[in-house]
Design a protein around this motif. Structure first.
Motif, PDB file in Angstrom:
ATOM      1  N   LYS B 177      -9.557  -2.942   1.004  1.00  0.00           N
ATOM      2  CA  LYS B 177      -8.884  -1.671   1.228  1.00  0.00           C
ATOM      3  C   LYS B 177      -9.505  -0.845   2.356  1.00  0.00           C
ATOM      4  O   LYS B 177      -8.807  -0.175   3.088  1.00  0.00           O
ATOM      5  CB  LYS B 177      -8.868  -0.846  -0.070  1.00  0.00           C
ATOM      6  CG  LYS B 177      -7.932   0.361  -0.002  1.00  0.00           C
ATOM      7  CD  LYS B 177      -7.764   0.976  -1.375  1.00  0.00           C
ATOM      8  CE  LYS B 177      -7.159   2.372  -1.310  1.00  0.00           C
ATOM      9  NZ  LYS B 177      -5.719   2.408  -1.216  1.00  0.00           N
ATOM     10  N   TYR B 178     -10.818  -0.911   2.488  1.00  0.00           N
ATOM     11  CA  TYR B 178     -11.456   0.032   3.396  1.00  0.00           C
ATOM     12  C   TYR B 178     -12.066  -0.584   4.653  1.00  0.00           C
ATOM     13  O   TYR B 178     -12.609   0.130   5.473  1.00  0.00           O
ATOM     14  CB  TYR B 178     -12.528   0.835   2.657  1.00  0.00           C
ATOM     15  CG  TYR B 178     -11.922   1.815   1.684  1.00  0.00           C
ATOM     16  CD1 TYR B 178     -11.383   3.017   2.143  1.00  0.00           C
ATOM     17  CD2 TYR B 178     -11.859   1.539   0.327  1.00  0.00           C
ATOM     18  CE1 TYR B 178     -10.806   3.908   1.278  1.00  0.00           C
ATOM     19  CE2 TYR B 178     -11.281   2.425  -0.559  1.00  0.00           C
ATOM     20  CZ  TYR B 178     -10.755   3.612  -0.083  1.00  0.00           C
ATOM     21  OH  TYR B 178     -10.175   4.498  -0.941  1.00  0.00           O
ATOM     22  N   THR B 179     -12.026  -1.883   4.790  1.00  0.00           N
ATOM     23  CA  THR B 179     -12.587  -2.436   6.030  1.00  0.00           C
ATOM     24  C   THR B 179     -11.469  -2.943   6.931  1.00  0.00           C
ATOM     25  O   THR B 179     -10.366  -3.230   6.487  1.00  0.00           O
ATOM     26  CB  THR B 179     -13.564  -3.602   5.773  1.00  0.00           C
ATOM     27  OG1 THR B 179     -12.819  -4.717   5.299  1.00  0.00           O
ATOM     28  CG2 THR B 179     -14.631  -3.216   4.763  1.00  0.00           C
ATOM     29  N   LYS B 180     -11.826  -3.026   8.203  1.00  0.00           N
ATOM     30  CA  LYS B 180     -10.914  -3.545   9.201  1.00  0.00           C
ATOM     31  C   LYS B 180     -10.528  -4.979   8.847  1.00  0.00           C
ATOM     32  O   LYS B 180      -9.359  -5.348   8.877  1.00  0.00           O
ATOM     33  CB  LYS B 180     -11.683  -3.543  10.521  1.00  0.00           C
ATOM     34  CG  LYS B 180     -10.861  -3.508  11.745  1.00  0.00           C
ATOM     35  CD  LYS B 180     -11.842  -3.708  12.893  1.00  0.00           C
ATOM     36  CE  LYS B 180     -11.476  -2.928  14.097  1.00  0.00           C
ATOM     37  NZ  LYS B 180     -12.450  -3.040  15.170  1.00  0.00           N
ATOM     38  N   ARG B 183      -7.948  -5.148   6.135  1.00  0.00           N
ATOM     39  CA  ARG B 183      -6.624  -4.775   6.611  1.00  0.00           C
ATOM     40  C   ARG B 183      -6.022  -5.899   7.443  1.00  0.00           C
ATOM     41  O   ARG B 183      -4.834  -6.225   7.325  1.00  0.00           O
ATOM     42  CB  ARG B 183      -6.756  -3.493   7.430  1.00  0.00           C
ATOM     43  CG  ARG B 183      -5.478  -2.842   7.872  1.00  0.00           C
ATOM     44  CD  ARG B 183      -4.598  -2.373   6.739  1.00  0.00           C
ATOM     45  NE  ARG B 183      -4.974  -1.137   6.091  1.00  0.00           N
ATOM     46  CZ  ARG B 183      -4.690   0.073   6.561  1.00  0.00           C
ATOM     47  NH1 ARG B 183      -4.071   0.220   7.699  1.00  0.00           N
ATOM     48  NH2 ARG B 183      -5.049   1.135   5.882  1.00  0.00           N
ATOM     49  N   TYR B 184      -6.851  -6.517   8.258  1.00  0.00           N
ATOM     50  CA  TYR B 184      -6.363  -7.602   9.122  1.00  0.00           C
ATOM     51  C   TYR B 184      -5.930  -8.816   8.304  1.00  0.00           C
ATOM     52  O   TYR B 184      -4.989  -9.518   8.664  1.00  0.00           O
ATOM     53  CB  TYR B 184      -7.451  -8.009  10.125  1.00  0.00           C
ATOM     54  CG  TYR B 184      -7.637  -7.029  11.256  1.00  0.00           C
ATOM     55  CD1 TYR B 184      -6.806  -5.923  11.395  1.00  0.00           C
ATOM     56  CD2 TYR B 184      -8.636  -7.216  12.206  1.00  0.00           C
ATOM     57  CE1 TYR B 184      -6.967  -5.029  12.428  1.00  0.00           C
ATOM     58  CE2 TYR B 184      -8.805  -6.320  13.256  1.00  0.00           C
ATOM     59  CZ  TYR B 184      -7.981  -5.224  13.361  1.00  0.00           C
ATOM     60  OH  TYR B 184      -8.138  -4.334  14.390  1.00  0.00           O
ATOM     61  N   TYR B 186      -4.539  -8.819   5.375  1.00  0.00           N
ATOM     62  CA  TYR B 186      -3.164  -8.564   4.942  1.00  0.00           C
ATOM     63  C   TYR B 186      -2.188  -8.753   6.105  1.00  0.00           C
ATOM     64  O   TYR B 186      -1.103  -9.311   5.954  1.00  0.00           O
ATOM     65  CB  TYR B 186      -3.017  -7.130   4.420  1.00  0.00           C
ATOM     66  CG  TYR B 186      -3.429  -6.955   2.977  1.00  0.00           C
ATOM     67  CD1 TYR B 186      -2.535  -7.227   1.951  1.00  0.00           C
ATOM     68  CD2 TYR B 186      -4.695  -6.501   2.636  1.00  0.00           C
ATOM     69  CE1 TYR B 186      -2.895  -7.054   0.623  1.00  0.00           C
ATOM     70  CE2 TYR B 186      -5.070  -6.328   1.316  1.00  0.00           C
ATOM     71  CZ  TYR B 186      -4.161  -6.604   0.311  1.00  0.00           C
ATOM     72  OH  TYR B 186      -4.519  -6.433  -1.001  1.00  0.00           O
ATOM     73  N   ALA B 187      -2.587  -8.255   7.276  1.00  0.00           N
ATOM     74  CA  ALA B 187      -1.681  -8.311   8.430  1.00  0.00           C
ATOM     75  C   ALA B 187      -1.395  -9.759   8.831  1.00  0.00           C
ATOM     76  O   ALA B 187      -0.256 -10.118   9.118  1.00  0.00           O
ATOM     77  CB  ALA B 187      -2.289  -7.545   9.599  1.00  0.00           C
ATOM     78  N   GLY B 257       0.152 -11.862   2.620  1.00  0.00           N
ATOM     79  CA  GLY B 257       0.482 -10.509   3.052  1.00  0.00           C
ATOM     80  C   GLY B 257       0.623  -9.475   1.963  1.00  0.00           C
ATOM     81  O   GLY B 257       0.449  -8.295   2.226  1.00  0.00           O
ATOM     82  N   THR B 258       0.963  -9.893   0.731  1.00  0.00           N
ATOM     83  CA  THR B 258       1.079  -8.899  -0.335  1.00  0.00           C
ATOM     84  C   THR B 258       0.339  -9.356  -1.585  1.00  0.00           C
ATOM     85  O   THR B 258       0.338 -10.531  -1.922  1.00  0.00           O
ATOM     86  CB  THR B 258       2.544  -8.624  -0.731  1.00  0.00           C
ATOM     87  OG1 THR B 258       3.165  -9.866  -1.010  1.00  0.00           O
ATOM     88  CG2 THR B 258       3.300  -7.903   0.352  1.00  0.00           C
TER      89      THR B 258
END
Lengths: 502, 309
Positions: B177-180, B183-184, B186-187, B257-258
């Motif tokens: 949730k909180y790191t780059k 996030r990547y 998931y992307a 992704g989800t």
């Protein structure tokens, strides 16, 4: 012409796609032994019309008559049985099977209840191969054949079905000149034998070489049919463009004297050849051309997503060769893809994550994402670009096309790029959103940002560009100042008519 | 109401299972039984963090079970046979597990071999290595300190595994949730091309995901060895499927992704609770298999129905 027997008539054809009236009361007829050229801009409805003829699409309204009798095609099979074959530019062959298996796919000769009569199929294929005078074996694997030969396999297939109507959809786009000539002599032979040929191409010179008559479509509407021998190239082009009042050009220029980007002698075989141009700060360089002219590939070479063979790129006088988008973004070059869903959006993710994904470091503090910062930026962007969404947490797939496009644009705006490449920035979105996006682009120019705008919509190119680059088949054919230019001028270069001095 | 079911369906499902077993079996709702469930599920739950991260990128990892065995045997070898100081041995073993994950990731992203094939291959290779290092023989008699990793009880009642699960999941949650990188990940699973064109170095982050997966599988191997006081090259058989099951029951989409990490924890708990409850009810092992298999399919089916709308 051969007795002028009409073998195919399409009358009052209507076809709708969600939100688009793809074909509006279109007429088309084909005589025995003629090559009838179908022509029009991208999206004029040529392919749609042929897909209706081949039974791939159903039609909303209208009639198809073959030899004067009405037919209804519910399935591509029905069209085949009526002697209609369509040869697409991308062949539909199975590469890992042989020529004869492809020719007889779905209509194999039976030998007994369980087996296939291979010998008969091979023999018949061989007869046809000899007939058109080519040199590969019926037992060759399709994957080992060149593009031109693969197309010949499709033609053999059409002949073996005894098709009387053969549609060629841009057959020469992947062929060499020599192969093209070979194809043409084959087409002439088919003509002699009494086939009717429908020929779709973007290359005007070919039409004059091979065509007997031509029908022009524009925005899904029938414009007219002419004998090729009676028509000049200029007239053909104005039929394609129509007499639409072109939108007014954005009068103010923010172009500055210093270069933002220059590309010289960029080559990327086989798609791009000798590409050179410069882009100034504060200008929009519009890239016009037909689909497949190599504009997207050029953009991807610049941003480091494609490895080009040779060429030099300068960003603000510094030579660069990006190896990835990561590098080009760092250097201030952003690319907004034409393929919104495929290459732009994270459909299942929220609006705000879609906005901030390329600039995460800006919302981080001490190595961690700060959601408060992210929401703030998200809400700001929604306000600035007037993105219509119930909240920043809404999944982006629930937004309309125009708003999705704005989400992507805001992603690139946040990168503070000095150069932004917009690839078809307003494709498929409504007029209002389109106008807003154009306004955003002008705001960027005021800040000295340089824009490359790839667009297949000529009015958009003419409205927005400071200068216009026209590409055709991987080459730049013209670079023009956007003064007193009309659509015809661009089309001349895009379609390859040899008109000089501009 | 409908929305609540959609959003918290899996939690409600878990609660329903708890209530059902409480009614059906008098032994179910006992502290001792609960700490059993925790201990039994902890190793799967921890490894499932790795598989969730990999699956979020759109990948799959089948070699975790072999990595468990390899790391287990390797640590035992270092401690019992080579006499290396325990913490050093454990760190070395975990590094070896990271290396397995790194190699997986490297082959998958830079070598472009599909993840399924790559990890199917390494599943066999690593199992082979685990068998080879000690000629197929198990190693027993770990030092007491090693066993304490698993057997320590906080305040004399709470099994240390609870602490491990909480720490591991909180870390995983923060990471995603909180790191780059989170996030990547998931992307990349959401849209690989878009991720690349957004300037994400997709391949590096994929390698990272597989390396993390190797690491947590290694941790699983250490915990298993400590709990059993025994290292066997046959450990962790079938774990790869259990952790994938926990991940998908938890709502993570196999296409990437989800999904979220708490769902995975719940998925692991549901699987173990079902096994535990069914055992208490004297349901034979074969029927348990049938029921758990059905639960996996039903859970994913309900998830699809939900998202199809």
């Amino acid at each position: 012409m051969e007795g002028d027997t009409i073998i195919l008539q399409m009358k009052g054809i209507d076809k709708y796609f969600p939100g688009v009236h793809a074909l509006d009361n279109v007429d088309f007829e084909l005589k025995k032994g003629e090559v009838h050229v179908l022509i029009g801009e991208n999206g004029a409805g040529k392919s749609t019309l042929m897909k209706i003829l081949s039974g791939a699409y159903s039609l909303a309204k209208g009639d198809i008559l073959i030899d004067g009798k009405k037919v209804v095609f519910e399935h591509p099979h029905d069209a085949l049985e009526n002697g209609i074959s369509v040869i697409y530019q991308e062949t539909n062959l199975n590469p890992y099977t042989t020529v004869y298996e492809n020719v007889f796919l779905g209509r194999e000769y039976k030998a007994g209840p369980f087996f296939i009569d291979r010998l008969k199929a091979i023999k018949e294929t061989e007869v046809l191969i000899n007939k058109i005078g080519i040199e590969f074996s019926p037992k060759a694997l399709v994957k080992d054949l060149g593009m031109a030969q693969q197309q010949l396999v499709e033609i053999i297939k059409a002949l073996s079905i005894k098709s009387r109507i053969i549609v060629f959809d841009e057959p020469t786009s992947t062929l060499s000149d020599k192969e093209t000539q070979k194809l043409f002599s084959l087409i002439r032979e088919l003509k002699e034998q009494g086939c009717g040929i429908v020929y779709i191409s973007h290359r005007l010179e070919e039409l004059f070489e091979i065509g007997d008559r031509c029908t022009v479509l524009r925005n899904g509407k029938y414009v007219g049919t002419k004998n090729i021998s009676d028509i000049a190239i200029e007239e053909l082009i104005s039929m394609m463009v129509g007499r639409e009042v072109s939108e007014t050009t954005r009068f103010e220029s923010y172009s500055r004297s210093d270069n933002a980007l220059s590309v010289s002698n960029l080559n990327f075989a086989p798609l791009l050849r000798n590409i050179s141009f410069t882009l100034k700060k504060g200008e929009i360089l519009g890239f016009a051309g037909l689909v497949g002219a190599g504009r997207t590939e050029l953009a991807k070479c610049i941003i480091g997503d494609c490895r080009f063979d040779s060429g030099i790129i300068h960003v603000e006088n510094e030579e660069v060769r990006f190896r990835s988008v990561h590098e080009s973004l760092k250097a201030g070059v952003a690319y907004c893809s034409e393929d919104r869903k495929g290459e732009g959006l994270f459909l299942d993710h929220s609006v705000v994550t879609n906005i901030t994904i390329a600039t995460l470091t800006d919302i981080m503090k001490k190595g961690f994402i700060r959601y408060r910062n992210e929401s703030k930026i998200g809400n700001e962007q929604i306000g600035k670009l007037s993105i219509k969404t119930s909240s920043i947490k809404t999944k982006v797939k629930n937004l309309s096309g125009g708003n999705q496009q704005k989400v992507i644009i805001s992603r690139w705006l946040l990168t503070n790029a000095k150069i932004i490449i917009f690839d078809e920035p307003t494709r498929g979105i409504d007029v209002l959103a389109k106008d807003e996006i154009h306004k955003i682009m002008i705001e960027l120019l005021k800040r000295g940002i340089a824009i490359i705008m790839i667009s297949s919509e000529l009015p958009e190119i003419l409205k927005m560009s400071d200068r216009i680059v026209v590409m055709r088949q991987g080459e730049i054919k013209a670079i023009m100042n956007n003064k007193n230019i009309i659509q015809e001028d661009i089309l001349h270069y895009a379609f390859g008519a040899n008109k000089v001095d501009m | 109401m409908k929305k609540i079911i959609e959003k918290y369906g899996i939690y409600l499902g878990f609660i329903a299972i708890l209530i059902a077993f409480t009614i059906l079996s008098p032994y179910f709702l006992k502290v001792k039984n609960f700490s059993n469930i925790i201990v039994q599920s902890s190793i799967i739950a921890i490894i499932a963090i790795g598989s969730t991260i990999v699956i979020l990128t759109g990948g799959i990892e089948l070699s975790v079970g072999s990595t468990v065995a390899f790391c287990s045997l390797f640590s035992a070898l270092l401690i019992v046979k080579a006499g290396i100081y325990l913490p050093v041995a454990i760190i070395l073993s975990l590094l070896a597990a990271c290396l397995v994950g790194f190699v997986n990731g490297f082959i998958i992203s830079y070598g472009r071999v599909p993840a399924f094939i790559t990890t199917l291959g390494t599943m066999s290779i690593i199992r082979g290595v685990a068998l080879a290092v000690n000629k197929g023989q198990p190693i027993a008699n770990m030092p007491n300190t090693y066993q304490m990793i698993a057997n320590y009880e906080l305040f004399g009642v709470i099994p240390i595994f609870i602490v491990y699960i909480i720490v591991a999941y909180v870390l995983a949650y923060f990471f995603l949730k909180y790191t780059k990188a989170g996030r990547y990940i998931y992307a990349i699973g959401g849209n690989r091309d878009a991720a690349r064109l957004s300037g994400i170095r997709v391949k590096n982050y994929e390698v990272l995901a597989y390396t993390i997966c190797g690491l947590v599988a290694g941790i699983g191997g250490i915990l298993l060895t400590a709990r059993l006081d025994y290292a066997t090259p046959l450990a962790g058989m079938g774990y790869e499927l259990d952790v994938i099951a926990a991940t998908v029951i938890g709502g993570t989409s196999l296409s990437g992704g989800t999904g979220n990490i708490w769902g995975t924890l719940l998925g692991a708990l549901i699987m173990v609770t079902l096994r535990n409850g069914l055992t208490l009810l004297n349901v034979q092992a074969y029927y348990q298999q049938i029921i758990i298999g059905s639960v996996i399919i039903v859970a994913v089916f309900l998830d699809k129905v939900k998202t199809a709308k």
